[in-house]
Write a protein that holds these residues in place. Sequence first.
Motif, short mmCIF file in Angstrom:
data_model
loop_
_atom_site.label_atom_id
_atom_site.label_comp_id
_atom_site.label_asym_id
_atom_site.label_seq_id
_atom_site.Cartn_x
_atom_site.Cartn_y
_atom_site.Cartn_z
N HIS A 11 0.85 -1.19 0.00
CA HIS A 11 0.00 0.00 0.00
C HIS A 11 0.89 1.23 0.00
O HIS A 11 1.57 1.52 0.98
CB HIS A 11 -0.94 -0.03 1.20
CG HIS A 11 -1.73 -1.31 1.24
ND1 HIS A 11 -2.79 -1.54 0.39
CD2 HIS A 11 -1.55 -2.44 1.95
CE1 HIS A 11 -3.25 -2.76 0.61
NE2 HIS A 11 -2.52 -3.33 1.56
N ILE A 12 0.87 1.93 -1.13
CA ILE A 12 1.77 3.06 -1.32
C ILE A 12 0.99 4.35 -1.52
O ILE A 12 -0.05 4.37 -2.20
CB ILE A 12 2.70 2.80 -2.54
CG1 ILE A 12 3.63 1.62 -2.24
CG2 ILE A 12 3.49 4.06 -2.91
CD1 ILE A 12 4.54 1.25 -3.38
N ILE A 13 1.52 5.39 -0.93
CA ILE A 13 1.03 6.74 -1.19
C ILE A 13 2.13 7.43 -1.97
O ILE A 13 3.27 7.53 -1.51
CB ILE A 13 0.76 7.49 0.13
CG1 ILE A 13 -0.36 6.81 0.91
CG2 ILE A 13 0.42 8.96 -0.15
CD1 ILE A 13 -0.54 7.32 2.32
N ALA A 14 1.82 7.87 -3.20
CA ALA A 14 2.79 8.59 -4.02
C ALA A 14 2.58 10.08 -3.77
O ALA A 14 1.55 10.64 -4.11
CB ALA A 14 2.60 8.25 -5.50
N ASP A 15 3.56 10.71 -3.16
CA ASP A 15 3.49 12.12 -2.81
C ASP A 15 4.03 12.94 -3.98
O ASP A 15 5.24 13.04 -4.18
CB ASP A 15 4.32 12.36 -1.54
CG ASP A 15 4.27 13.78 -1.06
OD1 ASP A 15 3.62 14.63 -1.71
OD2 ASP A 15 4.90 14.06 -0.02
N LEU A 16 3.14 13.52 -4.76
CA LEU A 16 3.53 14.31 -5.93
C LEU A 16 3.54 15.81 -5.64
O LEU A 16 3.56 16.61 -6.58
CB LEU A 16 2.58 14.02 -7.10
CG LEU A 16 2.46 12.57 -7.57
CD1 LEU A 16 1.57 12.50 -8.81
CD2 LEU A 16 3.82 11.97 -7.86
N ARG A 17 3.56 16.19 -4.38
CA ARG A 17 3.53 17.62 -4.07
C ARG A 17 4.76 18.36 -4.59
O ARG A 17 4.68 19.55 -4.85
CB ARG A 17 3.41 17.84 -2.56
CG ARG A 17 2.06 17.38 -2.01
CD ARG A 17 2.01 17.51 -0.52
NE ARG A 17 3.04 16.66 0.06
CZ ARG A 17 3.49 16.79 1.30
NH1 ARG A 17 3.02 17.72 2.09
NH2 ARG A 17 4.43 15.97 1.75
#
Length: 132
Positions: free
Chosen positions: A39-45
């Motif tokens: 389970h990954i959260i891709a932080d594109l900020r």
Amino acid sequence: METHIQPIHLESTAGGGDCAVLRVTGERVIHLVDEGVRHIIADLRGVTFLDSTGLGVLVGSLKRLRSHEGSLSVVINADRILRIFRITGLVNVFVLHPSVQEAVSADGHWRAAMATEGRTAAEWCRTHGLTA
């Protein structure tokens, strides 16, 4: 004319168990999946430009994670990047959030991982420099 292409910089922060945040500032998913992350959260900020190659990496990563019963949420806070997701219809494919804390709070796997550490999403994000 010489074109300078900045390398993609990826940094991952383990969330406990089978969860991780992938901070993107410029394909590390295969490596994370091989290590048991699902389970990954891709932080594109930190992303200011996203083309078809970048979108392809995200879609490929989502497919890989789903084939391992995993998930990929995306954090976007720039209108320019969000507009690309809308135009391509990817807003219907990815779970999008404006902050890592909201992404962590909204996901059951992440909430379970935080509970095993006895932390809140806000505490975990502060500890790992994922606020703002």
